[in-house]
Design a protein around this motif. Structure first.
Motif, PDB file in Angstrom:
ATOM      1  N   ALA A  64       0.876  -1.177   0.000  1.00  0.00           N
ATOM      2  CA  ALA A  64       0.000   0.000   0.000  1.00  0.00           C
ATOM      3  C   ALA A  64       0.913   1.226   0.000  1.00  0.00           C
ATOM      4  O   ALA A  64       1.432   1.630   1.033  1.00  0.00           O
ATOM      5  N   THR A  65       1.121   1.818  -1.159  1.00  0.00           N
ATOM      6  CA  THR A  65       2.140   2.845  -1.352  1.00  0.00           C
ATOM      7  C   THR A  65       1.748   4.231  -0.867  1.00  0.00           C
ATOM      8  O   THR A  65       2.612   5.035  -0.519  1.00  0.00           O
ATOM      9  N   ALA A  66       0.458   4.548  -0.870  1.00  0.00           N
ATOM     10  CA  ALA A  66       0.024   5.877  -0.435  1.00  0.00           C
ATOM     11  C   ALA A  66      -1.396   5.807   0.098  1.00  0.00           C
ATOM     12  O   ALA A  66      -2.213   4.998  -0.365  1.00  0.00           O
ATOM     13  N   LEU A  67      -1.671   6.663   1.092  1.00  0.00           N
ATOM     14  CA  LEU A  67      -3.003   6.784   1.687  1.00  0.00           C
ATOM     15  C   LEU A  67      -3.377   8.260   1.715  1.00  0.00           C
ATOM     16  O   LEU A  67      -2.518   9.115   1.910  1.00  0.00           O
ATOM     17  N   LEU A  68      -4.660   8.534   1.535  1.00  0.00           N
ATOM     18  CA  LEU A  68      -5.145   9.906   1.550  1.00  0.00           C
ATOM     19  C   LEU A  68      -6.529   9.925   2.183  1.00  0.00           C
ATOM     20  O   LEU A  68      -7.435   9.252   1.703  1.00  0.00           O
ATOM     21  N   CYS A  69      -6.674  10.644   3.295  1.00  0.00           N
ATOM     22  CA  CYS A  69      -7.985  10.856   3.905  1.00  0.00           C
ATOM     23  C   CYS A  69      -8.576  12.105   3.282  1.00  0.00           C
ATOM     24  O   CYS A  69      -7.932  13.160   3.279  1.00  0.00           O
ATOM     25  N   TRP A  70      -9.792  11.965   2.748  1.00  0.00           N
ATOM     26  CA  TRP A  70     -10.417  13.092   2.087  1.00  0.00           C
ATOM     27  C   TRP A  70     -11.910  13.045   2.337  1.00  0.00           C
ATOM     28  O   TRP A  70     -12.586  12.127   1.891  1.00  0.00           O
ATOM     29  N   GLU A  71     -12.367  14.032   3.101  1.00  0.00           N
ATOM     30  CA  GLU A  71     -13.758  14.117   3.516  1.00  0.00           C
ATOM     31  C   GLU A  71     -14.154  12.782   4.145  1.00  0.00           C
ATOM     32  O   GLU A  71     -13.501  12.339   5.067  1.00  0.00           O
ATOM     33  N   GLN A  72     -15.190  12.103   3.639  1.00  0.00           N
ATOM     34  CA  GLN A  72     -15.632  10.855   4.255  1.00  0.00           C
ATOM     35  C   GLN A  72     -14.972   9.625   3.623  1.00  0.00           C
ATOM     36  O   GLN A  72     -15.377   8.506   3.895  1.00  0.00           O
ATOM     37  N   GLY A 114      -4.535  14.805  -3.428  1.00  0.00           N
ATOM     38  CA  GLY A 114      -5.736  15.427  -3.959  1.00  0.00           C
ATOM     39  C   GLY A 114      -5.973  16.775  -3.345  1.00  0.00           C
ATOM     40  O   GLY A 114      -5.444  17.095  -2.279  1.00  0.00           O
ATOM     41  N   ALA A 115      -6.761  17.561  -4.037  1.00  0.00           N
ATOM     42  CA  ALA A 115      -7.124  18.892  -3.555  1.00  0.00           C
ATOM     43  C   ALA A 115      -8.278  19.386  -4.413  1.00  0.00           C
ATOM     44  O   ALA A 115      -8.805  18.648  -5.252  1.00  0.00           O
ATOM     45  N   TYR A 116      -8.623  20.628  -4.190  1.00  0.00           N
ATOM     46  CA  TYR A 116      -9.653  21.261  -5.003  1.00  0.00           C
ATOM     47  C   TYR A 116      -8.986  22.190  -5.991  1.00  0.00           C
ATOM     48  O   TYR A 116      -8.053  22.911  -5.646  1.00  0.00           O
ATOM     49  N   ASP A 117      -9.490  22.185  -7.231  1.00  0.00           N
ATOM     50  CA  ASP A 117      -8.943  23.100  -8.221  1.00  0.00           C
ATOM     51  C   ASP A 117      -9.477  24.511  -7.949  1.00  0.00           C
ATOM     52  O   ASP A 117     -10.287  24.700  -7.028  1.00  0.00           O
ATOM     53  N   PRO A 118      -9.030  25.512  -8.702  1.00  0.00           N
ATOM     54  CA  PRO A 118      -9.495  26.881  -8.450  1.00  0.00           C
ATOM     55  C   PRO A 118     -11.013  27.057  -8.557  1.00  0.00           C
ATOM     56  O   PRO A 118     -11.567  28.000  -8.002  1.00  0.00           O
ATOM     57  N   ASN A 119     -11.687  26.132  -9.238  1.00  0.00           N
ATOM     58  CA  ASN A 119     -13.151  26.176  -9.345  1.00  0.00           C
ATOM     59  C   ASN A 119     -13.831  25.344  -8.263  1.00  0.00           C
ATOM     60  O   ASN A 119     -15.015  25.063  -8.363  1.00  0.00           O
ATOM     61  N   LEU A 124      -7.754  14.517  -8.259  1.00  0.00           N
ATOM     62  CA  LEU A 124      -6.842  13.504  -7.726  1.00  0.00           C
ATOM     63  C   LEU A 124      -5.635  13.404  -8.639  1.00  0.00           C
ATOM     64  O   LEU A 124      -5.772  13.331  -9.858  1.00  0.00           O
ATOM     65  N   MET A 125      -4.435  13.407  -8.025  1.00  0.00           N
ATOM     66  CA  MET A 125      -3.188  13.217  -8.757  1.00  0.00           C
ATOM     67  C   MET A 125      -2.688  11.805  -8.468  1.00  0.00           C
ATOM     68  O   MET A 125      -2.597  11.421  -7.297  1.00  0.00           O
ATOM     69  N   VAL A 126      -2.367  11.062  -9.517  1.00  0.00           N
ATOM     70  CA  VAL A 126      -1.891   9.683  -9.376  1.00  0.00           C
ATOM     71  C   VAL A 126      -0.562   9.555 -10.097  1.00  0.00           C
ATOM     72  O   VAL A 126      -0.493   9.737 -11.312  1.00  0.00           O
ATOM     73  N   SER A 127       0.489   9.241  -9.347  1.00  0.00           N
ATOM     74  CA  SER A 127       1.812   9.058  -9.920  1.00  0.00           C
ATOM     75  C   SER A 127       2.076   7.572 -10.108  1.00  0.00           C
ATOM     76  O   SER A 127       1.982   6.792  -9.165  1.00  0.00           O
ATOM     77  N   ARG A 128       2.402   7.207 -11.331  1.00  0.00           N
ATOM     78  CA  ARG A 128       2.724   5.813 -11.628  1.00  0.00           C
ATOM     79  C   ARG A 128       4.228   5.654 -11.800  1.00  0.00           C
ATOM     80  O   ARG A 128       4.960   6.620 -11.866  1.00  0.00           O
ATOM     81  N   GLY A 129       4.650   4.423 -11.913  1.00  0.00           N
ATOM     82  CA  GLY A 129       6.065   4.122 -12.077  1.00  0.00           C
ATOM     83  C   GLY A 129       6.641   4.542 -13.409  1.00  0.00           C
ATOM     84  O   GLY A 129       7.847   4.489 -13.610  1.00  0.00           O
ATOM     85  N   ASP A 130       5.809   5.002 -14.335  1.00  0.00           N
ATOM     86  CA  ASP A 130       6.271   5.364 -15.676  1.00  0.00           C
ATOM     87  C   ASP A 130       6.727   6.816 -15.800  1.00  0.00           C
ATOM     88  O   ASP A 130       7.058   7.267 -16.885  1.00  0.00           O
ATOM     89  N   VAL A 135      -3.879  13.280 -13.838  1.00  0.00           N
ATOM     90  CA  VAL A 135      -4.807  14.159 -13.127  1.00  0.00           C
ATOM     91  C   VAL A 135      -6.215  13.683 -13.448  1.00  0.00           C
ATOM     92  O   VAL A 135      -6.568  13.536 -14.614  1.00  0.00           O
ATOM     93  N   TYR A 136      -7.004  13.441 -12.389  1.00  0.00           N
ATOM     94  CA  TYR A 136      -8.366  12.935 -12.565  1.00  0.00           C
ATOM     95  C   TYR A 136      -9.367  13.835 -11.848  1.00  0.00           C
ATOM     96  O   TYR A 136      -9.089  14.367 -10.773  1.00  0.00           O
TER      97      TYR A 136
END
Length: 175
Positions: A64-72, A114-119, A124-130, A135-136
């Motif tokens: 489990a490479t990364a964890l992110l708590c976001w809202e619920q 993850g974060a909120y964009d200006p709007n 969500l940002m996902v970094s892969r091994g490539d 950006v999703y």
């Protein structure tokens, strides 16, 4: 768990959370809970007040490479190439989590943020091994774009609206 000792200007150990069989690979904190992701693919939820493990999730087939708590939600990523979105089971307490959605990346996932964009739309940002950070839009996980890095982006930070910082295998941080 460490706490700053202001008089000595150092950190004192307050508690040790012991229960994983393999190395801890990721941490996230939210609503009085610490989540720890292990190299064995499991995720443990720890009550920060009692310092006890209150839940263990058989989360991923690899680390489990990364964890992110976001809202619920709790988001987890893994060397198995997946990003999982967890949420509390209906009519249960916040620590009884189930997989709400699984996103297949097809290649190991190194980091997420993850974060909120200006709007004020969640991103969500996902970094892969490539070496590409995808950006999703959330919650649809529709592709919104990508950032090419100088090698595997092992760290991604999206804290200021419109600014993404990556730390990659070349030893550079870019924004």
């Amino acid at each position: 768990m460490w706490r700053m000792n202001r008089s000595r200007q150092c950190f004192d150990e307050v508690a040790a959370f012991r229960d994983h069989e393999k190395a801890v690979a990721s941490l996230a904190q939210g609503k009085g809970t610490l989540y720890s992701g292990s190299a064995d693919g499991s995720i443990r939820a720890w009550d920060l007040e009692s310092r006890r493990c209150v839940c263990t999730l058989a989360a991923h087939a690899a680390a489990a490479t990364a964890l992110l708590c976001w809202e619920q939600f709790l988001l987890s990523s893994s060397d198995d190439g997946t990003v999982k979105v967890w949420r509390a089971k209906p009519d249960r307490d916040d620590l009884d989590l189930e997989v709400h959605y699984v996103h297949e990346e097809g290649e190991r996932v190194v980091a997420v943020d993850g974060a909120y964009d200006p709007n004020r739309r969640p991103v969500l940002m996902v970094s892969r091994g490539d070496g590409v950070v995808r950006v999703y839009d959330l919650p649809s996980l529709q592709n919104r774009g990508q950032i090419r890095c100088n090698g595997e982006a092992r760290a991604v930070s999206l804290r200021s609206p419109g600014v993404v910082i990556t730390g990659d295998a070349s030893g550079e941080s870019e924004w």
